[in-house]
Design a protein around this motif. Structure first.
Motif, short mmCIF file in Angstrom:
data_model
loop_
_atom_site.label_atom_id
_atom_site.label_comp_id
_atom_site.label_asym_id
_atom_site.label_seq_id
_atom_site.Cartn_x
_atom_site.Cartn_y
_atom_site.Cartn_z
N LYS A 13 0.85 -1.20 0.00
CA LYS A 13 0.00 0.00 0.00
C LYS A 13 0.89 1.25 0.00
O LYS A 13 1.78 1.38 0.84
CB LYS A 13 -0.89 -0.02 1.24
N PRO A 15 0.72 5.55 -0.46
CA PRO A 15 -0.03 6.79 -0.68
C PRO A 15 0.66 7.62 -1.77
O PRO A 15 1.88 7.67 -1.85
CB PRO A 15 0.03 7.50 0.66
N TYR A 75 -3.19 13.01 -7.28
CA TYR A 75 -3.27 13.21 -5.84
C TYR A 75 -4.64 13.77 -5.51
O TYR A 75 -5.15 14.61 -6.24
CB TYR A 75 -2.17 14.20 -5.41
N ASP A 77 -4.61 9.93 -3.62
CA ASP A 77 -4.99 8.55 -3.93
C ASP A 77 -4.10 7.63 -3.10
O ASP A 77 -3.06 8.06 -2.60
CB ASP A 77 -4.80 8.25 -5.43
N THR A 78 -4.52 6.42 -2.96
CA THR A 78 -3.71 5.38 -2.35
C THR A 78 -3.67 4.23 -3.34
O THR A 78 -4.69 3.86 -3.92
CB THR A 78 -4.31 4.92 -1.01
N GLN A 102 -7.05 3.04 -5.49
CA GLN A 102 -8.21 2.92 -4.62
C GLN A 102 -9.28 3.94 -5.02
O GLN A 102 -10.46 3.64 -4.95
CB GLN A 102 -7.82 3.09 -3.16
#
Length: 143
Positions: A13, A15, A75, A77-78, A102
């Motif tokens: 994961k 960011p 931006y 977002d992840t 995501q």
């Protein structure tokens, strides 16, 4: 989204940072290689690839890498980055990556990398240690 990454044993994961965007207001193309690197290192951690590098002087070097951009990322977002080994040879292995946004709920990027084992003491190619091969096989078999 889990379905998009079901074939990948390691999910990382990440960011998206504001500073990763370019003048066109989407993540710059070179940043994706950093994302792949982050995912690759998490995979390496799972198989304990770098644990004995100080003693063995044998570790992976990047022989080849590629990226296919499917959707622009912005931006904020992840990203969820799936990584897996798709080819395992005596002296190298090839990884595939898949990045899922995501925010968009879609695959944004796919990539590949071939890692060649290298003996840093003797400045030459080396074999993938048997313990590493088995760790890769075990991790991949879980999926």
């Amino acid at each position: 989204m889990d379905d998009l990454l079901k074939d990948f044993p390691v999910i990382t994961k990440v960011p998206v940072a504001w500073g990763e965007m370019d003048a066109l207001q989407h993540v710059n193309n070179v940043v994706y290689f950093r994302y792949f690197e982050t995912a690759r290192l998490e995979y390496f951690d799972k198989i304990k690839l770098l644990v004995n590098i100080a003693d063995s002087h044998i570790g992976p070097v990047l022989g080849e890498t590629s990226c296919r951009y499917k959707l622009p990322i912005t931006y904020p977002d992840t990203l969820l980055i799936g990584s897996r080994v798709v080819d395992l040879q005596d002296d190298r292995f090839t990884m595939e990556y898949q990045i899922v946004s995501q925010k968009l709920g879609q695959i944004s990027t796919v990539g590949k990398a071939t890692c060649v084992m290298f003996d840093f003491k003797n400045n030459s190619k080396a074999l993938v240690p048997d313990i590493v091969k088995q760790a890769i096989l075990d991790l991949e078999e879980q999926h």
